[in-house]
Write a protein that holds these residues in place. Structure first.
Motif, PDB file in Angstrom:
ATOM      1  N   VAL A  82       7.674  20.916  24.894  1.00 36.14           N
ATOM      2  CA  VAL A  82       7.406  21.574  26.172  1.00 36.14           C
ATOM      3  C   VAL A  82       8.314  21.012  27.258  1.00 36.14           C
ATOM      4  O   VAL A  82       8.908  21.767  28.042  1.00 36.14           O
ATOM      5  CB  VAL A  82       5.926  21.401  26.577  1.00 36.14           C
ATOM      6  CG1 VAL A  82       5.700  21.905  27.994  1.00 36.14           C
ATOM      7  CG2 VAL A  82       5.022  22.138  25.607  1.00 36.14           C
ATOM      8  N   ARG A  83       8.433  19.684  27.319  1.00 35.75           N
ATOM      9  CA  ARG A  83       9.289  19.055  28.334  1.00 35.75           C
ATOM     10  C   ARG A  83      10.743  19.488  28.166  1.00 35.75           C
ATOM     11  O   ARG A  83      11.443  19.742  29.150  1.00 35.75           O
ATOM     12  CB  ARG A  83       9.167  17.538  28.250  1.00 35.75           C
ATOM     13  CG  ARG A  83       7.853  16.991  28.797  1.00 35.75           C
ATOM     14  CD  ARG A  83       7.916  15.489  28.989  1.00 35.75           C
ATOM     15  NE  ARG A  83       8.018  14.791  27.709  1.00 35.75           N
ATOM     16  CZ  ARG A  83       6.966  14.400  26.995  1.00 35.75           C
ATOM     17  NH1 ARG A  83       5.734  14.635  27.436  1.00 35.75           N
ATOM     18  NH2 ARG A  83       7.142  13.769  25.849  1.00 35.75           N
ATOM     19  N   SER A  84      11.173  19.588  26.919  1.00 34.55           N
ATOM     20  CA  SER A  84      12.542  20.038  26.661  1.00 34.55           C
ATOM     21  C   SER A  84      12.741  21.473  27.144  1.00 34.55           C
ATOM     22  O   SER A  84      13.779  21.803  27.743  1.00 34.55           O
ATOM     23  CB  SER A  84      12.840  19.932  25.167  1.00 34.55           C
ATOM     24  OG  SER A  84      14.116  20.452  24.866  1.00 34.55           O
ATOM     25  N   LEU A  85      11.735  22.318  26.918  1.00 32.10           N
ATOM     26  CA  LEU A  85      11.824  23.711  27.353  1.00 32.10           C
ATOM     27  C   LEU A  85      11.835  23.808  28.878  1.00 32.10           C
ATOM     28  O   LEU A  85      12.638  24.545  29.460  1.00 32.10           O
ATOM     29  CB  LEU A  85      10.652  24.511  26.784  1.00 32.10           C
ATOM     30  CG  LEU A  85      10.553  25.986  27.200  1.00 32.10           C
ATOM     31  CD1 LEU A  85      11.806  26.747  26.785  1.00 32.10           C
ATOM     32  CD2 LEU A  85       9.307  26.624  26.588  1.00 32.10           C
ATOM     33  N   LEU A  86      10.948  23.063  29.534  1.00 36.93           N
ATOM     34  CA  LEU A  86      10.866  23.119  30.995  1.00 36.93           C
ATOM     35  C   LEU A  86      12.137  22.606  31.661  1.00 36.93           C
ATOM     36  O   LEU A  86      12.455  23.003  32.787  1.00 36.93           O
ATOM     37  CB  LEU A  86       9.660  22.312  31.486  1.00 36.93           C
ATOM     38  CG  LEU A  86       8.281  22.835  31.074  1.00 36.93           C
ATOM     39  CD1 LEU A  86       7.178  21.902  31.579  1.00 36.93           C
ATOM     40  CD2 LEU A  86       8.044  24.241  31.613  1.00 36.93           C
ATOM     41  N   ALA A  87      12.857  21.730  30.989  1.00 31.33           N
ATOM     42  CA  ALA A  87      14.092  21.172  31.555  1.00 31.33           C
ATOM     43  C   ALA A  87      15.291  22.097  31.360  1.00 31.33           C
ATOM     44  O   ALA A  87      16.349  21.870  31.952  1.00 31.33           O
ATOM     45  CB  ALA A  87      14.382  19.809  30.923  1.00 31.33           C
ATOM     46  N   ASP A  88      15.129  23.127  30.548  1.00 30.03           N
ATOM     47  CA  ASP A  88      16.227  24.060  30.269  1.00 30.03           C
ATOM     48  C   ASP A  88      16.076  25.275  31.185  1.00 30.03           C
ATOM     49  O   ASP A  88      15.286  26.188  30.919  1.00 30.03           O
ATOM     50  CB  ASP A  88      16.179  24.486  28.794  1.00 30.03           C
ATOM     51  CG  ASP A  88      17.414  25.268  28.366  1.00 30.03           C
ATOM     52  OD1 ASP A  88      17.967  26.002  29.204  1.00 30.03           O
ATOM     53  OD2 ASP A  88      17.806  25.159  27.183  1.00 30.03           O
ATOM     54  N   TRP A  89      16.850  25.305  32.277  1.00 33.53           N
ATOM     55  CA  TRP A  89      16.688  26.353  33.280  1.00 33.53           C
ATOM     56  C   TRP A  89      17.071  27.730  32.738  1.00 33.53           C
ATOM     57  O   TRP A  89      16.499  28.738  33.147  1.00 33.53           O
ATOM     58  CB  TRP A  89      17.520  26.036  34.530  1.00 33.53           C
ATOM     59  CG  TRP A  89      16.903  24.950  35.338  1.00 33.53           C
ATOM     60  CD1 TRP A  89      17.325  23.659  35.443  1.00 33.53           C
ATOM     61  CD2 TRP A  89      15.719  25.049  36.137  1.00 33.53           C
ATOM     62  NE1 TRP A  89      16.477  22.943  36.254  1.00 33.53           N
ATOM     63  CE2 TRP A  89      15.485  23.770  36.699  1.00 33.53           C
ATOM     64  CE3 TRP A  89      14.827  26.083  36.422  1.00 33.53           C
ATOM     65  CZ2 TRP A  89      14.406  23.511  37.539  1.00 33.53           C
ATOM     66  CZ3 TRP A  89      13.748  25.827  37.260  1.00 33.53           C
ATOM     67  CH2 TRP A  89      13.553  24.563  37.806  1.00 33.53           C
ATOM     68  N   LYS A  91      16.580  28.833  29.637  1.00 27.94           N
ATOM     69  CA  LYS A  91      15.421  29.305  28.880  1.00 27.94           C
ATOM     70  C   LYS A  91      14.248  29.614  29.800  1.00 27.94           C
ATOM     71  O   LYS A  91      13.511  30.576  29.573  1.00 27.94           O
ATOM     72  CB  LYS A  91      15.012  28.257  27.839  1.00 27.94           C
ATOM     73  CG  LYS A  91      15.968  28.133  26.665  1.00 27.94           C
ATOM     74  CD  LYS A  91      15.443  27.160  25.628  1.00 27.94           C
ATOM     75  CE  LYS A  91      16.383  27.075  24.432  1.00 27.94           C
ATOM     76  NZ  LYS A  91      15.879  26.130  23.398  1.00 27.94           N
ATOM     77  N   MET A  92      14.061  28.822  30.838  1.00 31.02           N
ATOM     78  CA  MET A  92      12.919  29.038  31.736  1.00 31.02           C
ATOM     79  C   MET A  92      13.070  30.325  32.542  1.00 31.02           C
ATOM     80  O   MET A  92      12.083  30.964  32.882  1.00 31.02           O
ATOM     81  CB  MET A  92      12.727  27.834  32.659  1.00 31.02           C
ATOM     82  CG  MET A  92      12.083  26.640  31.977  1.00 31.02           C
ATOM     83  SD  MET A  92      10.516  27.064  31.133  1.00 31.02           S
ATOM     84  CE  MET A  92       9.505  27.624  32.527  1.00 31.02           C
ATOM     85  N   ARG A  93      14.297  30.709  32.858  1.00 28.08           N
ATOM     86  CA  ARG A  93      14.484  32.006  33.534  1.00 28.08           C
ATOM     87  C   ARG A  93      14.041  33.143  32.612  1.00 28.08           C
ATOM     88  O   ARG A  93      13.415  34.113  33.049  1.00 28.08           O
ATOM     89  CB  ARG A  93      15.956  32.181  33.945  1.00 28.08           C
ATOM     90  CG  ARG A  93      16.367  31.344  35.144  1.00 28.08           C
ATOM     91  CD  ARG A  93      17.683  31.843  35.724  1.00 28.08           C
ATOM     92  NE  ARG A  93      18.791  31.673  34.775  1.00 28.08           N
ATOM     93  CZ  ARG A  93      19.563  30.600  34.704  1.00 28.08           C
ATOM     94  NH1 ARG A  93      19.346  29.577  35.535  1.00 28.08           N
ATOM     95  NH2 ARG A  93      20.557  30.541  33.843  1.00 28.08           N
ATOM     96  N   ILE A  94      14.365  32.994  31.330  1.00 27.75           N
ATOM     97  CA  ILE A  94      13.937  34.001  30.349  1.00 27.75           C
ATOM     98  C   ILE A  94      12.414  33.975  30.202  1.00 27.75           C
ATOM     99  O   ILE A  94      11.766  35.023  30.145  1.00 27.75           O
ATOM    100  CB  ILE A  94      14.617  33.742  28.994  1.00 27.75           C
ATOM    101  CG1 ILE A  94      16.133  33.889  29.145  1.00 27.75           C
ATOM    102  CG2 ILE A  94      14.091  34.706  27.935  1.00 27.75           C
ATOM    103  CD1 ILE A  94      16.914  33.434  27.927  1.00 27.75           C
ATOM    104  N   ILE A  95      11.851  32.773  30.153  1.00 27.75           N
ATOM    105  CA  ILE A  95      10.395  32.619  30.035  1.00 27.75           C
ATOM    106  C   ILE A  95       9.694  33.250  31.235  1.00 27.75           C
ATOM    107  O   ILE A  95       8.652  33.909  31.088  1.00 27.75           O
ATOM    108  CB  ILE A  95      10.015  31.123  29.917  1.00 27.75           C
ATOM    109  CG1 ILE A  95      10.396  30.582  28.531  1.00 27.75           C
ATOM    110  CG2 ILE A  95       8.532  30.913  30.185  1.00 27.75           C
ATOM    111  CD1 ILE A  95       9.583  31.142  27.389  1.00 27.75           C
ATOM    112  N   ALA A  96      10.254  33.074  32.432  1.00 28.51           N
ATOM    113  CA  ALA A  96       9.642  33.666  33.630  1.00 28.51           C
ATOM    114  C   ALA A  96       9.620  35.183  33.531  1.00 28.51           C
ATOM    115  O   ALA A  96       8.621  35.828  33.886  1.00 28.51           O
ATOM    116  CB  ALA A  96      10.400  33.215  34.878  1.00 28.51           C
TER     117      ALA A  96
END
Length: 314
Positions: A82-89, A91-96
């Motif tokens: 989870v921390r690795s995912l949250l640190a990847d902007w 991927k997080m734009r896609i997640i949003a």
């Protein structure tokens, strides 16, 4: 239903001996069947919560899903991912974006249940696999063979007949099919596991969900939160969301995709029966014809998938 990516936090390697493989397959079948059964009967929970309103139900569903997924990730030690995912902007734009599509899908589905449109909602999930094919054609340049094209044409005719039966465009069915189709399409590009990705998605929208819950209580009073039964049902929306996903991810790790492909029609079939037998929704001759045609298109589509798999294995 889209097929989530395999993830180490819920998909451990399986043994390769024949006896172990048979046991894993059996457990995979049980898990996948349980997931689709839970998805099929989900409208009953939302109908019981009708008085709470669609927006509050989705807000509570988001919060309690987050709580349950946090517990699952803690048990399986999934928070480093989870921390690795949250640190990847990136991927997080896609997640949003996928989170917005997912919440939109939830809102539309709950609203459909509340307004007595479960039949149309089930129709939407019947056409979802064919919408996925259409998305692949338009956005990925995928070419379809003759049987796949025939299945899509039959589905398009079914949608037109459904529109005639309803007297208007089946916006609920199309909205559910396309929102979930694009959710799966976008979600795959994030390359996050099912539990990790869903946790990140709910984490993105949780502040807005909490804000709405606080606003609703401040504006309308405790309402459903003051009723122990309603509050329990609201809490259950969390497990009702997360548990089928985790069961499905467990099953898809242990089953062939063709097997999973056959199971995916179970949930909308149950919803179809629930709408008629429990909720008393009317099925006129035109709407019945549209369902018959969509079932025919799915038979053609499934046969083609099975035929292609056998050809690859030959």
């Amino acid at each position: 239903m889209t097929l989530p990516e395999q993830s180490p936090e819920i998909a451990r390697p399986v043994a390769s001996t024949p006896h172990a493989d048979a046991g894993e397959t059996r457990r995979g079948v049980i898990a996948a069947l349980a997931a689709y059964l839970l998805w099929g009967f989900l409208p009953i929970l939302f109908r019981l919560l009708e008085a709470a309103g669609a927006v509050l139900i989705v807000a509570e569903r988001t919060v309690w899903s987050l709580v349950l997924l946090a517990g699952v990730l803690f048990v399986v030690k999934g928070f480093p991912e989870v921390r690795s995912l949250l640190a990847d902007w990136r991927k997080m734009r896609i997640i949003a974006l996928s989170a917005l599509l997912l919440v939109g899908n939830w809102l539309l589905y709950v609203w459909a249940v509340e307004t007595g449109q479960v039949l149309e909602a089930s129709f939407g999930y019947f056409i979802n696999p064919l919408v996925n094919v259409a998305i692949g054609m338009i956005f990925l340049g995928e070419r379809q063979n003759r049987l796949q094209t025939i299945a899509i044409v039959i589905a398009a005719i079914a949608i037109l007949i459904q529109a005639a039966g309803l007297g208007n465009v089946p916006y609920v069915a199309l909205g559910l099919a396309f929102s979930f189709g694009f959710y799966g399409f976008i979600r795959k590009t994030a390359q996050a596991g099912p539990a990790t990705g869903l946790f990140a998605e709910t984490l993105v929208v949780a502040p807005f969900a909490m804000a709405y819950i606080v606003f609703d209580i401040a504006t309308n009073g405790p309402g459903a939160h003051a009723d122990p039964t309603m509050m329990l049902l609201l809490v259950l929306t969390g497990p009702a969301t997360a548990v089928p996903l985790l069961l499905f991810a467990y099953g898809v790790r242990r089953l062939r995709l063709t097997t999973i492909g056959m199971f995916q029609y179970l949930a909308p079939s149950i919803q179809f029966l629930v709408a008629i037998l429990l909720f008393g929704e009317q099925l006129n001759s035109l709407r019945l014809l549209s369902f018959v045609l969509i079932w025919l298109s799915l038979v053609v589509f499934s046969y083609d998938s099975f035929r292609q798999r056998r050809a690859r294995l030959a």
